[in-house]
Scaffold this motif. Structure first.
Motif, mmCIF file in Angstrom:
data_model
loop_
_atom_site.group_PDB
_atom_site.id
_atom_site.type_symbol
_atom_site.label_atom_id
_atom_site.label_comp_id
_atom_site.label_asym_id
_atom_site.label_seq_id
_atom_site.Cartn_x
_atom_site.Cartn_y
_atom_site.Cartn_z
ATOM 1 N N TYR A 159 5.444 2.363 -18.016
ATOM 2 C CA TYR A 159 5.512 1.006 -16.846
ATOM 3 C C TYR A 159 5.429 -0.644 -18.217
ATOM 4 N N CYS A 187 -5.183 -3.334 -11.998
ATOM 5 C CA CYS A 187 -3.910 -2.649 -10.944
ATOM 6 C C CYS A 187 -4.580 -3.658 -9.032
ATOM 7 N N PRO A 188 -3.786 -4.325 -8.660
ATOM 8 C CA PRO A 188 -4.337 -4.664 -7.209
ATOM 9 C C PRO A 188 -5.082 -4.212 -6.551
ATOM 10 N N MET A 189 -3.667 -2.783 -6.291
ATOM 11 C CA MET A 189 -4.208 -1.717 -5.316
ATOM 12 C C MET A 189 -5.972 -1.379 -5.361
ATOM 13 N N MET A 246 1.060 -4.477 -16.296
ATOM 14 C CA MET A 246 1.928 -3.800 -17.354
ATOM 15 C C MET A 246 2.101 -4.343 -18.330
ATOM 16 N N GLU A 284 4.121 5.403 -3.736
ATOM 17 C CA GLU A 284 3.609 4.289 -3.308
ATOM 18 C C GLU A 284 4.625 3.763 -2.517
ATOM 19 N N CYS A 288 6.245 -4.786 -12.435
ATOM 20 C CA CYS A 288 4.741 -4.540 -12.246
ATOM 21 C C CYS A 288 4.341 -5.458 -13.842
ATOM 22 N N CYS A 296 0.341 -1.019 -2.975
ATOM 23 C CA CYS A 296 0.561 -1.250 -4.198
ATOM 24 C C CYS A 296 2.060 -2.120 -3.986
ATOM 25 N N PRO A 297 1.089 -3.451 -4.082
ATOM 26 C CA PRO A 297 2.092 -4.800 -4.114
ATOM 27 C C PRO A 297 3.665 -4.572 -4.380
ATOM 28 N N ILE A 298 3.986 -4.312 -5.493
ATOM 29 C CA ILE A 298 4.635 -3.896 -6.108
ATOM 30 C C ILE A 298 5.619 -2.840 -5.657
ATOM 31 N N HIS A 299 5.387 -1.597 -4.812
ATOM 32 C CA HIS A 299 5.967 -0.540 -4.332
ATOM 33 C C HIS A 299 6.675 -1.039 -3.228
ATOM 34 N N VAL A 328 -3.301 -0.608 -17.239
ATOM 35 C CA VAL A 328 -4.153 -1.205 -16.636
ATOM 36 C C VAL A 328 -5.261 -0.470 -16.491
ATOM 37 N N ASN A 388 -6.028 5.498 -9.118
ATOM 38 C CA ASN A 388 -6.077 3.773 -9.094
ATOM 39 C C ASN A 388 -7.140 3.035 -8.221
HETATM 40 FE FE1 SF4 Z 1 -1.050 -0.778 -9.687
HETATM 41 FE FE2 SF4 Z 1 1.776 -0.674 -8.724
HETATM 42 FE FE3 SF4 Z 1 1.232 -1.582 -10.696
HETATM 43 FE FE4 SF4 Z 1 0.920 1.271 -10.345
HETATM 44 S S1 SF4 Z 1 2.993 -0.857 -10.162
HETATM 45 S S2 SF4 Z 1 -0.533 -0.651 -11.977
HETATM 46 S S3 SF4 Z 1 0.394 0.485 -8.159
HETATM 47 S S4 SF4 Z 1 -0.184 -2.600 -9.096
#
Ligand code: SF4
Ligand code: 13P
Length: 299
Positions: free
Chosen positions: A21, A81-83, A258, A195, A255, A167-170, A56, A109
């Motif tokens: 990523y 990584c917020p998760m 990343m 995710e 993300c 994961c807020p992105i997925h 991350v 994660n």
């Molecule tokens: Fe975390 Fe989602 Fe970024 Fe992966 S894509 S590092 S799970 S926030």
């Protein structure tokens, strides 16, 4: 900058690890690029004096836990990584009291402190295999409810308890966006990361980790793919398959943490060696057990 990075990493016996990523130009200068499981294995086996981890914080932290005597550097230590933080205090303890025979399975994660409370780590490429191999009937899966639910579907013999994290992105990708992309590209196969939400996965032809998605696209006879994961994978997908076409179901599937890994930040940390990852020794020992167990069971 690329030349300077190359020279410095050789002089300092440093190895550069990067996740799929991170920006393309960082993947280009990395010694190893891969998914979370591959990068954890490479970190464990590395003979370099220094590891520069472009990813991350849970990734840099895992590299340090596995290599306490090496200097682990990150281009930007705020890349998080917020998760990794999405488990409420006391939840694991509460579940351990509720269920005898509970195995706590922790997605990699996650913070080192969270790993300390768990029995085994997993990544998206080995979660099903590892959960299957556990003798326990009751499994608490943290922190990702989407990966947890995907695993639960593959192991109906287990009682998988989920945690409310994602994961807020997925999780932001919608089934309607996949439907639209399929309408525009009816020949394309949908390849998604676990995710993603249930509705997205239900429309997917293949579900796997970043490395598994990349391998699937390469080995497939198909020429077009809709990609249900972060857009950084496009670099490897396109390099491996110049004759194939890849579509993202939405723009800005990105993300931001990343993307804090840039040529500038990589060069800067190689020069200054200031952004080191440190893990308190008791935390490190506690988090090492589930990580080592993953490396053993994931073989
Ligand atoms: Fe975390 Fe989602 Fe970024 Fe992966 S894509 S590092 S799970 S926030
Ligand atoms: P992979 O292990 O599939 O590379 O996933 C890491 C990640 O952070 C996905 O969002």
């Amino acid at each position: 900058m690329k030349e300077q990075i190359k020279k410095l990493k050789e002089e300092k016996n440093a190895v550069i690890l990067a996740h799929y990523y991170v920006p393309e130009e960082v993947q280009e200068i990395a010694d190893y690029v891969g998914d979370s499981f591959y990068l954890a294995k490479v970190a464990k086996e590395s003979t370099a004096d220094k590891i520069v981890f472009c990813g991350v914080s849970f990734m840099g932290e895992s590299a340090k836990i596995l290599n306490p005597d090496k200097k682990v550097l990150m281009p930007d230590t705020t890349a998080d990584c917020p998760m990794a933080h999405m488990v409420k205090d006391g939840f694991i303890e509460e579940m351990r009291q509720k269920y005898d025979d509970l195995a706590v399975v922790c997605y990699i994660n996650s913070t080192a402190a969270l790993k300390c409370l768990c029995d085994v780590c997993v990544t998206s490429s080995n979660a099903v295999k590892i959960v299957k191999s556990l003798p326990n009937k009751n499994i608490l899966f943290v922190p990702d409810k989407n990966l947890g639910r995907f695993v639960a579907e593959q192991v109906p013999e287990k009682n998988v308890i989920l945690n409310d994290g994602c994961c807020p992105i997925h999780a932001n990708l919608e089934a309607a966006q996949i439907r639209d992309a399929k309408q525009k590209h009816p020949e394309a196969l949908v390849l998604s990361h676990p995710e993603c939400e249930e509705g997205v996965l239900a429309l997917s032809d293949f579900i796997g980790s970043t490395a598994e998605i990349i391998a699937y696209a390469k080995n497939s006879q198909q020429k077009e793919f809709i990609i249900g994961t972060e857009e950084g994978v496009i670099y490897k997908l396109q390099t491996d398959n110049p004759d194939k076409r890849f579509y993202f179901p939405k723009s800005g599937f990105c993300c931001p943490d990343m993307k804090l890994n840039t040529l500038e930040t990589v060069l800067d940390v190689l020069i200054k060696e200031d952004k080191t990852i440190e893990v308190d020794e008791s935390l490190r020992k506690g988090a090492l057990l589930p990580l080592d167990r993953m490396l053993e069971l994931g073989k």
